[in-house]
Design an enzyme around this catalytic site. Structure first.
Site, PDB file in Angstrom:
ATOM      1  N   ASN A 142       0.817  -1.230   0.000  1.00  0.00           N
ATOM      2  CA  ASN A 142       0.000   0.000   0.000  1.00  0.00           C
ATOM      3  C   ASN A 142       0.846   1.273   0.000  1.00  0.00           C
ATOM      4  O   ASN A 142       0.521   2.243  -0.686  1.00  0.00           O
ATOM      5  CB  ASN A 142      -1.002  -0.011   1.163  1.00  0.00           C
ATOM      6  CG  ASN A 142      -0.347  -0.174   2.510  1.00  0.00           C
ATOM      7  OD1 ASN A 142       0.793  -0.607   2.623  1.00  0.00           O
ATOM      8  ND2 ASN A 142      -1.072   0.178   3.551  1.00  0.00           N
ATOM      9  N   LYS A 165      12.494  -6.984   1.738  1.00  0.00           N
ATOM     10  CA  LYS A 165      11.698  -7.714   0.750  1.00  0.00           C
ATOM     11  C   LYS A 165      10.402  -6.976   0.471  1.00  0.00           C
ATOM     12  O   LYS A 165       9.491  -6.949   1.286  1.00  0.00           O
ATOM     13  CB  LYS A 165      11.371  -9.132   1.224  1.00  0.00           C
ATOM     14  CG  LYS A 165      11.057 -10.020   0.034  1.00  0.00           C
ATOM     15  CD  LYS A 165      10.145 -11.176   0.327  1.00  0.00           C
ATOM     16  CE  LYS A 165       8.716 -10.804   0.481  1.00  0.00           C
ATOM     17  NZ  LYS A 165       8.074 -10.272  -0.739  1.00  0.00           N
ATOM     18  N   PRO A 166      10.301  -6.333  -0.706  1.00  0.00           N
ATOM     19  CA  PRO A 166       9.057  -5.650  -1.045  1.00  0.00           C
ATOM     20  C   PRO A 166       7.963  -6.649  -1.415  1.00  0.00           C
ATOM     21  O   PRO A 166       8.252  -7.827  -1.664  1.00  0.00           O
ATOM     22  CB  PRO A 166       9.447  -4.806  -2.270  1.00  0.00           C
ATOM     23  CG  PRO A 166      10.629  -5.484  -2.870  1.00  0.00           C
ATOM     24  CD  PRO A 166      11.335  -6.215  -1.748  1.00  0.00           C
ATOM     25  N   GLY A 220       2.242  -6.053   7.250  1.00  0.00           N
ATOM     26  CA  GLY A 220       1.386  -6.767   6.299  1.00  0.00           C
ATOM     27  C   GLY A 220       0.163  -7.319   7.003  1.00  0.00           C
ATOM     28  O   GLY A 220      -0.262  -6.799   8.042  1.00  0.00           O
ATOM     29  N   SER A 221      -0.369  -8.385   6.447  1.00  0.00           N
ATOM     30  CA  SER A 221      -1.643  -8.916   6.955  1.00  0.00           C
ATOM     31  C   SER A 221      -1.440  -9.713   8.255  1.00  0.00           C
ATOM     32  O   SER A 221      -0.329 -10.189   8.539  1.00  0.00           O
ATOM     33  CB  SER A 221      -2.268  -9.811   5.900  1.00  0.00           C
ATOM     34  OG  SER A 221      -1.427 -10.925   5.687  1.00  0.00           O
ATOM     35  N   GLU A 242       3.653  -5.422  12.393  1.00  0.00           N
ATOM     36  CA  GLU A 242       2.699  -4.319  12.178  1.00  0.00           C
ATOM     37  C   GLU A 242       1.637  -4.879  11.248  1.00  0.00           C
ATOM     38  O   GLU A 242       1.865  -4.995  10.044  1.00  0.00           O
ATOM     39  CB  GLU A 242       3.408  -3.133  11.512  1.00  0.00           C
ATOM     40  CG  GLU A 242       4.546  -2.543  12.318  1.00  0.00           C
ATOM     41  CD  GLU A 242       4.104  -1.333  13.140  1.00  0.00           C
ATOM     42  OE1 GLU A 242       2.912  -0.971  13.076  1.00  0.00           O
ATOM     43  OE2 GLU A 242       4.947  -0.774  13.844  1.00  0.00           O
ATOM     44  N   CYS A 276      -3.555   0.926   6.603  1.00  0.00           N
ATOM     45  CA  CYS A 276      -3.782   0.038   7.746  1.00  0.00           C
ATOM     46  C   CYS A 276      -4.657   0.707   8.803  1.00  0.00           C
ATOM     47  O   CYS A 276      -5.553   0.097   9.359  1.00  0.00           O
ATOM     48  CB  CYS A 276      -2.452  -0.391   8.338  1.00  0.00           C
ATOM     49  SG  CYS A 276      -1.377   0.981   8.761  1.00  0.00           S
ATOM     50  N   GLU A 377     -11.272  -6.688   7.748  1.00  0.00           N
ATOM     51  CA  GLU A 377     -10.646  -5.468   7.225  1.00  0.00           C
ATOM     52  C   GLU A 377     -10.943  -5.391   5.719  1.00  0.00           C
ATOM     53  O   GLU A 377     -10.576  -6.290   4.968  1.00  0.00           O
ATOM     54  CB  GLU A 377      -9.133  -5.549   7.460  1.00  0.00           C
ATOM     55  CG  GLU A 377      -8.378  -4.380   6.906  1.00  0.00           C
ATOM     56  CD  GLU A 377      -6.858  -4.521   7.067  1.00  0.00           C
ATOM     57  OE1 GLU A 377      -6.339  -5.638   6.987  1.00  0.00           O
ATOM     58  OE2 GLU A 377      -6.217  -3.483   7.268  1.00  0.00           O
TER      59      GLU A 377
HETATM   60  P1  NAD Z   1       0.702  -9.651   3.097  1.00  0.00           P
HETATM   61  O1  NAD Z   1       0.724 -10.202   4.461  1.00  0.00           O
HETATM   62  O2  NAD Z   1       0.005 -10.430   2.037  1.00  0.00           O
HETATM   63  O3  NAD Z   1       2.182  -9.428   2.542  1.00  0.00           O
HETATM   64  C1  NAD Z   1       3.113  -8.622   3.240  1.00  0.00           C
HETATM   65  C2  NAD Z   1       4.522  -9.083   2.907  1.00  0.00           C
HETATM   66  O4  NAD Z   1       4.731 -10.394   3.449  1.00  0.00           O
HETATM   67  C3  NAD Z   1       4.806  -9.185   1.417  1.00  0.00           C
HETATM   68  O5  NAD Z   1       6.095  -8.695   1.158  1.00  0.00           O
HETATM   69  C4  NAD Z   1       4.745 -10.672   1.178  1.00  0.00           C
HETATM   70  O6  NAD Z   1       5.474 -11.064   0.058  1.00  0.00           O
HETATM   71  C5  NAD Z   1       5.328 -11.219   2.458  1.00  0.00           C
HETATM   72  N1  NAD Z   1       5.023 -12.614   2.753  1.00  0.00           N
HETATM   73  C6  NAD Z   1       3.980 -13.353   2.315  1.00  0.00           C
HETATM   74  N2  NAD Z   1       4.039 -14.609   2.835  1.00  0.00           N
HETATM   75  C7  NAD Z   1       5.141 -14.644   3.628  1.00  0.00           C
HETATM   76  C8  NAD Z   1       5.722 -15.640   4.458  1.00  0.00           C
HETATM   77  N3  NAD Z   1       5.193 -16.866   4.590  1.00  0.00           N
HETATM   78  N4  NAD Z   1       6.833 -15.333   5.145  1.00  0.00           N
HETATM   79  C9  NAD Z   1       7.388 -14.091   5.054  1.00  0.00           C
HETATM   80  N5  NAD Z   1       6.880 -13.108   4.271  1.00  0.00           N
HETATM   81  C10 NAD Z   1       5.772 -13.385   3.571  1.00  0.00           C
HETATM   82  O7  NAD Z   1       0.110  -8.178   3.234  1.00  0.00           O
HETATM   83  P2  NAD Z   1      -0.262  -7.160   2.065  1.00  0.00           P
HETATM   84  O8  NAD Z   1      -1.494  -7.663   1.395  1.00  0.00           O
HETATM   85  O9  NAD Z   1       0.948  -6.890   1.247  1.00  0.00           O
HETATM   86  O10 NAD Z   1      -0.569  -5.829   2.863  1.00  0.00           O
HETATM   87  C11 NAD Z   1      -1.845  -5.482   3.302  1.00  0.00           C
HETATM   88  C12 NAD Z   1      -1.949  -5.690   4.796  1.00  0.00           C
HETATM   89  O11 NAD Z   1      -0.905  -4.972   5.440  1.00  0.00           O
HETATM   90  C13 NAD Z   1      -3.235  -5.144   5.370  1.00  0.00           C
HETATM   91  O12 NAD Z   1      -3.760  -6.067   6.298  1.00  0.00           O
HETATM   92  C14 NAD Z   1      -2.795  -3.878   6.080  1.00  0.00           C
HETATM   93  O13 NAD Z   1      -3.633  -3.465   7.118  1.00  0.00           O
HETATM   94  C15 NAD Z   1      -1.449  -4.269   6.558  1.00  0.00           C
HETATM   95  N6  NAD Z   1      -0.629  -3.082   6.873  1.00  0.00           N
HETATM   96  C16 NAD Z   1      -0.343  -2.833   8.181  1.00  0.00           C
HETATM   97  C17 NAD Z   1       0.384  -1.689   8.525  1.00  0.00           C
HETATM   98  C18 NAD Z   1       0.722  -1.388   9.963  1.00  0.00           C
HETATM   99  O14 NAD Z   1       1.588  -0.553  10.189  1.00  0.00           O
HETATM  100  N7  NAD Z   1       0.089  -2.016  10.938  1.00  0.00           N
HETATM  101  C19 NAD Z   1       0.804  -0.822   7.527  1.00  0.00           C
HETATM  102  C20 NAD Z   1       0.505  -1.103   6.201  1.00  0.00           C
HETATM  103  C21 NAD Z   1      -0.221  -2.255   5.883  1.00  0.00           C
END
Ligand code: NAD
Length: 472
Positions: A142, A165-166, A220-221, A242, A276, A377
């Site tokens: 995001n 890792k992006p 991430g999620s 986070e 988020c 969410e």
């Molecule tokens: P995601 O969890 O799908 O992916 C995030 C990252 O994790 C990516 O780089 C992905 O490649 C990596 N990943 C996936 N599987 C993995 C594994 N098994 N081991 C290690 N890394 C792995 O999340 P997303 O869809 O990219 O982002 C959206 C989510 O992020 C939403 O839930 C949002 O609320 C959250 N978010 C939270 C914050 C915060 O500060 N709390 C900020 C921004 C986004």
């Protein structure tokens, strides 16, 4: 262009490139790092880290200052790339890069004083901070640049080496920035590996499991956060997680509806809802409900959803097909349950691109807990509005969730709203604001996360405390 060259040099592409959000069609391809390449990035970081940590804090700050200059010099190249891969309007992409420059400035200003616990003629007991070692920075799509800088910049200035890792949905801007910074940081200290999430070639999974990685900083999620926590446990790796949010915004009976609705709409639809800490569940006092609904629909009508380079655009598309389908499914589930879709609730194609991921700004009423669009969410341009009868009910419903990232309370009686804010179980709670980040510690309660980043929390997050009991 820079990013594409890096991608080509890095090896074979294992996954089809994601479509540009504004067209649904691929505009570039990016190689996935092989598992061996992930390992060699970690090994390079481990080899470089002691030398980097041996520099003084001021020497590392000088490097961060060079990074800031290089970042801002590359803004005109990075911002359009961010628009094309993420979807946000150009001025917001530029704003994200300015936010990154601000994060670097905070590193340049960082102070890490030692903490003296006691001192007499024979002994001084002092707590100092030491780098953790190699830190894996795992980032979402995001705010690809901001969320990664939030990690690697404080980690580096404190003396760690990083492997970033992006997200596979937005790797290009981070790779392009790595090229820009290639000669700024000593070799091996700053590494970026891109990679898909699926199966055998999950670069993030490989990185987080690597024994030389001593800390994982993840955004991430919740689902991925839990996986990382599980992988970190057997190796006692330090983590900051986070994760996602489902923030409640509570509009008290004495609120000014136009002001509250403007602020809540601005938060709920920021980055087209892909934030988020956006307002994701709106609780409005029953006496204000109709007025609030009308105001929200008016604001949705004024928002200009279009591709990021369009004149006057305020909101872009959803970033990717998977998320587009998820948001659509949540709205359809609410519709099937009898919800009132006040506006939106459908795909749109303002630029004529039928396969783009634009979703019309959607205001939903007549929903309650037990419906997916409220319980989960959304992470898209969708805002469910519900009513409540009294403050106790609002607080109970706001807290009746495993999310706990943010929340807000709105009202003219500031003392009452301030008192209510403390009752919301979330990492950040605003009064008459929502989502405004200040540089104060940020993170979640419950499943929204573990640990804090930003502000003074960065020292805690990216270093270890070492207590020295020194003889005199
Ligand atoms: P995601 O969890 O799908 O992916 C995030 C990252 O994790 C990516 O780089 C992905 O490649 C990596 N990943 C996936 N599987 C993995 C594994 N098994 N081991 C290690 N890394 C792995 O999340 P997303 O869809 O990219 O982002 C959206 C989510 O992020 C939403 O839930 C949002 O609320 C959250 N978010 C939270 C914050 C915060 O500060 N709390 C900020 C921004 C986004």
């Amino acid at each position: 262009m820079l990013a594409l060259r890096v991608a080509a040099a890095a090896g074979c592409s294992l996954t089809p490139p994601p479509g540009s959000p504004a067209t649904g069609k691929a505009f570039a391809s990016c190689a996935d790092a092989s598992l061996m390449q992930v390992d060699s990035a970690v090994e390079a970081a481990a080899a470089a880290q002691p030398g980097w940590a041996a520099l003084t804090l001021d020497e590392r700050k000088a490097t961060m200052a060079n990074a800031k200059v290089a970042l801002l010099a590359a803004k005109a190249d990075l911002a359009p790339l961010l628009v094309r891969e993420q979807g946000k309007p150009l001025n917001q992409a530029e704003g994200e890069i300015d936010g990154c420059a601000m994060l670097l400035q905070r590193c340049i200003d960082l102070e890490m004083p030692e903490d003296v616990y006691s001192e007499d003629e024979t002994r001084k007991i002092v707590a100092v901070r030491r780098p953790v070692g190699v830190i894996a920075c795992i980032c979402p799509w995001n705010y690809p640049l901001f969320t990664s800088l939030q990690k690697w910049a404080p980690a580096l200035v404190i003396g760690n080496a990083v492997v970033v890792k992006p997200s596979p949905f937005t790797p290009l801007s981070t790779l392009a920035l790595a090229v820009v910074l290639k000669d700024v940081f000593p070799a091996g200290t700053f590494n970026v590996v891109s990679g898909a999430d699926g199966g055998e070639f999950n670069a993030g999974a490989r990185l987080t499991a690597h024994p030389l990685v001593r800390k994982v900083s993840f955004t991430g999620s919740i689902a991925t956060g839990k996986k990382i926590y599980g992988v970190a446990a057997p190796d006692m790796k330090n983590v900051t997680l986070e994760c996602g949010g489902n923030d409640a915004a509570i509009v008290r009976a004495d609120a000014d509806v136009a002001t509250a609705c403007k602020g809540i709409f601005g938060s709920a639809f920021a980055n087209s809802g892909q934030l988020c800490c956006a307002a994701k569940r709106v609780f409005v006092h029953e006496s204000l409900l109709e007025e609030f609904k009308a105001e929200a629909v008016k604001l949705a009508g004024e928002a200009k959803f279009d591709e990021g380079f369009a004149q006057g655009v305020t909101h872009g598309p959803i970033n990717n097909k998977m998320q587009f389908e998820r948001v659509s499914a949540l709205v359809e589930d609410a519709r099937a349950a009898g919800a009132e879709i006040l506006c939106g609730g459908k795909r749109m194609a303002p630029n004529g691109e039928a396969e783009s991921f634009f979703y019309a700004p959607t205001i939903i009423c007549g929903v309650a807990e037990g419906t997916r669009v409220v319980d989960e969410e959304q992470f898209g341009p969708v805002m469910p509005i519900m009513s409540f009868a009294d403050d106790a009910e609002a607080i109970r419903r706001a807290n009746d969730t495993m999310f706990g990232l943010g929340g807000s309370v709105w009202g003219k009686d500031v003392a009452a709203a301030n008192a209510m804010a403390g009752q919301v179980h979330a990492g950040t709670v605003w009064v008459n604001q929502h989502s405004d980040l200040t540089g104060a510690p940020f993170g979640g309660f419950k499943w929204s996360g573990i640990g804090r980043e930003l502000g003074k929390s960065d020292i805690e997050a990216f270093s270890e405390t070492q207590t020295l009991s020194l003889a005199k």
